[in-house]
Design a protein around this motif. Structure first.
Motif, PDB file in Angstrom:
ATOM      1  N   THR A  66      49.976  37.149  37.156  1.00  0.00           N
ATOM      2  CA  THR A  66      50.011  37.023  38.612  1.00  0.00           C
ATOM      3  C   THR A  66      48.707  36.375  39.073  1.00  0.00           C
ATOM      4  OG1 THR A  66      50.424  38.184  40.687  1.00  0.00           O
ATOM      5  CG2 THR A  66      49.083  39.322  39.074  1.00  0.00           C
ATOM      6  N   GLU A  67      48.806  35.593  40.126  1.00  0.00           N
ATOM      7  CA  GLU A  67      47.633  34.881  40.639  1.00  0.00           C
ATOM      8  C   GLU A  67      46.540  35.864  41.040  1.00  0.00           C
ATOM      9  OE1 GLU A  67      47.194  31.593  40.672  1.00  0.00           O
ATOM     10  OE2 GLU A  67      49.181  31.295  39.823  1.00  0.00           O
ATOM     11  N   PHE A  68      45.283  35.488  40.742  1.00  0.00           N
ATOM     12  CA  PHE A  68      44.155  36.358  41.059  1.00  0.00           C
ATOM     13  C   PHE A  68      43.174  35.605  41.959  1.00  0.00           C
ATOM     14  CE2 PHE A  68      40.221  38.669  39.592  1.00  0.00           C
ATOM     15  CZ  PHE A  68      40.509  39.836  40.259  1.00  0.00           C
ATOM     16  N   LEU A  69      42.344  34.760  41.396  1.00  0.00           N
ATOM     17  CA  LEU A  69      41.399  33.942  42.156  1.00  0.00           C
ATOM     18  C   LEU A  69      41.365  32.542  41.553  1.00  0.00           C
ATOM     19  CD1 LEU A  69      38.361  36.372  42.429  1.00  0.00           C
ATOM     20  CD2 LEU A  69      39.880  35.741  44.273  1.00  0.00           C
ATOM     21  N   PHE A  70      41.480  31.541  42.374  1.00  0.00           N
ATOM     22  CA  PHE A  70      41.388  30.141  41.963  1.00  0.00           C
ATOM     23  C   PHE A  70      42.310  29.876  40.782  1.00  0.00           C
ATOM     24  CE2 PHE A  70      37.279  31.470  43.772  1.00  0.00           C
ATOM     25  CZ  PHE A  70      37.344  30.758  44.954  1.00  0.00           C
ATOM     26  N   ASN A  71      41.793  29.505  39.618  1.00  0.00           N
ATOM     27  CA  ASN A  71      42.607  29.255  38.424  1.00  0.00           C
ATOM     28  C   ASN A  71      42.708  30.486  37.532  1.00  0.00           C
ATOM     29  OD1 ASN A  71      43.147  26.651  39.094  1.00  0.00           O
ATOM     30  ND2 ASN A  71      41.556  25.757  37.808  1.00  0.00           N
ATOM     31  N   THR A  72      42.335  31.629  38.041  1.00  0.00           N
ATOM     32  CA  THR A  72      42.331  32.865  37.258  1.00  0.00           C
ATOM     33  C   THR A  72      43.590  33.670  37.555  1.00  0.00           C
ATOM     34  OG1 THR A  72      39.936  32.906  37.436  1.00  0.00           O
ATOM     35  CG2 THR A  72      40.987  34.918  36.709  1.00  0.00           C
ATOM     36  N   LYS A  73      44.135  34.288  36.520  1.00  0.00           N
ATOM     37  CA  LYS A  73      45.302  35.149  36.677  1.00  0.00           C
ATOM     38  C   LYS A  73      44.996  36.526  36.106  1.00  0.00           C
ATOM     39  CE  LYS A  73      48.935  31.713  36.679  1.00  0.00           C
ATOM     40  NZ  LYS A  73      50.230  31.339  36.153  1.00  0.00           N
ATOM     41  N   PHE A  74      45.629  37.537  36.699  1.00  0.00           N
ATOM     42  CA  PHE A  74      45.594  38.897  36.166  1.00  0.00           C
ATOM     43  C   PHE A  74      46.798  39.031  35.248  1.00  0.00           C
ATOM     44  CE2 PHE A  74      46.957  43.345  36.377  1.00  0.00           C
ATOM     45  CZ  PHE A  74      45.799  43.947  35.921  1.00  0.00           C
TER      46      PHE A  74
ATOM     47  N   LEU B  28      42.340  39.135  32.043  1.00  0.00           N
ATOM     48  CA  LEU B  28      42.277  37.966  32.905  1.00  0.00           C
ATOM     49  C   LEU B  28      42.489  36.715  32.068  1.00  0.00           C
ATOM     50  CD1 LEU B  28      39.142  38.852  35.050  1.00  0.00           C
ATOM     51  CD2 LEU B  28      41.537  39.016  35.743  1.00  0.00           C
ATOM     52  N   SER B  29      43.033  35.693  32.720  1.00  0.00           N
ATOM     53  CA  SER B  29      43.164  34.405  32.054  1.00  0.00           C
ATOM     54  C   SER B  29      42.677  33.310  32.989  1.00  0.00           C
ATOM     55  CB  SER B  29      44.614  34.143  31.649  1.00  0.00           C
ATOM     56  OG  SER B  29      45.439  34.003  32.770  1.00  0.00           O
ATOM     57  N   TYR B  30      42.229  32.236  32.399  1.00  0.00           N
ATOM     58  CA  TYR B  30      41.735  31.094  33.159  1.00  0.00           C
ATOM     59  C   TYR B  30      42.446  29.847  32.645  1.00  0.00           C
ATOM     60  CZ  TYR B  30      38.565  27.869  35.446  1.00  0.00           C
ATOM     61  OH  TYR B  30      38.043  26.875  36.246  1.00  0.00           O
TER      62      TYR B  30
ATOM     63  N   PHE C  61      42.604  33.671  27.512  1.00  0.00           N
ATOM     64  CA  PHE C  61      42.810  35.070  27.865  1.00  0.00           C
ATOM     65  C   PHE C  61      41.684  35.957  27.347  1.00  0.00           C
ATOM     66  CE2 PHE C  61      47.077  33.349  27.760  1.00  0.00           C
ATOM     67  CZ  PHE C  61      47.669  33.926  28.871  1.00  0.00           C
ATOM     68  N   PHE C  62      41.398  37.015  28.082  1.00  0.00           N
ATOM     69  CA  PHE C  62      40.548  38.109  27.615  1.00  0.00           C
ATOM     70  C   PHE C  62      41.270  39.407  27.960  1.00  0.00           C
ATOM     71  CE2 PHE C  62      37.347  41.384  28.353  1.00  0.00           C
ATOM     72  CZ  PHE C  62      36.779  41.420  27.088  1.00  0.00           C
ATOM     73  N   PHE C  63      41.500  40.247  26.948  1.00  0.00           N
ATOM     74  CA  PHE C  63      42.251  41.491  27.129  1.00  0.00           C
ATOM     75  C   PHE C  63      41.477  42.688  26.598  1.00  0.00           C
ATOM     76  CE2 PHE C  63      45.852  38.486  26.616  1.00  0.00           C
ATOM     77  CZ  PHE C  63      46.514  38.744  27.801  1.00  0.00           C
TER      78      PHE C  63
END
Length: 186
Positions: free
Chosen positions: A109-117, A144-146, A154-156
């Motif tokens: 899901t969209e988070f900030l700018f090109n970042t997703k949750f 988060l993913s960019y 991704f970082f999990f």
């Protein structure tokens, strides 16, 4: 010759007809706890079952929800010192190297700018004795993913339970996996 042309046509149709994402995840699993009711004198304080894993999955978008991807994955795991533990009592031919097969699901899901949750769930089987016994695993992560062009980085972090079973005996090892991943859209 005819069979080769038909095979080539099917491959081309599948590759152009379906889009998929190739996802690769590298994980370091830190041992959280371990328990066993079946092995006498199991040492619950032993926490040296850490592992390194590489998982490769083919992810397909869900038909009704484009932010959800799912698909099969294959994993290769190296344990720090699983053969020097009490797991030898459970399975005398256990090795420090294992394989995983299962289903991977990710929700973006969209988070900030090109970042997703992201929420990542893995479920499947693993083996550390060349497929003589199969055990299950359950893994849930958030992160988060960019997005960079057609790549997602991704970082999990999460929680994982691996069950080691043989002859109706079981050991449960819980991990805190930390993962880095890359997803490519084809």
């Amino acid at each position: 010759m005819k069979k080769k042309l038909i095979f080539l046509f099917i491959i081309l149709l599948l590759s152009f007809g379906f889009s998929f994402n190739l996802m690769t995840i590298g994980t370091y699993g830190i041992t959280s706890s371990s328990t066993s009711l079946d092995i006498a004198n199991w040492d619950d304080s032993f926490k040296k079952f850490d592992y390194y894993s590489l998982k490769i999955g083919i992810m397909y978008p869900a038909e009704d929800s484009p932010e959800m991807l799912f698909g099969p994955y294959f994993g290769y795991t190296i344990y720090d010192n699983i053969t020097q533990s009490q797991l030898k009592e459970l399975n005398s031919i256990i090795e420090n190297i294992g394989y995983e097969l299962g289903i991977m699901t990710i929700y973006n899901t969209e988070f900030l700018f090109n970042t997703k949750f992201n929420v990542l769930a893995l479920g499947g089987i693993h083996t550390e004795d060349q497929f003589k016994s199969l055990s299950s695993l359950i893994n849930i992560n958030i992160g988060l993913s960019y997005k960079i062009t057609s790549f997602n980085i991704f970082f999990f972090g999460g929680y994982e339970s691996r069950y080691f079973t043989t002859d109706n005996q079981m050991v449960t090892i819980n991990y805190i996996p930390v993962s880095l991943g890359v997803e490519v859209l084809f």
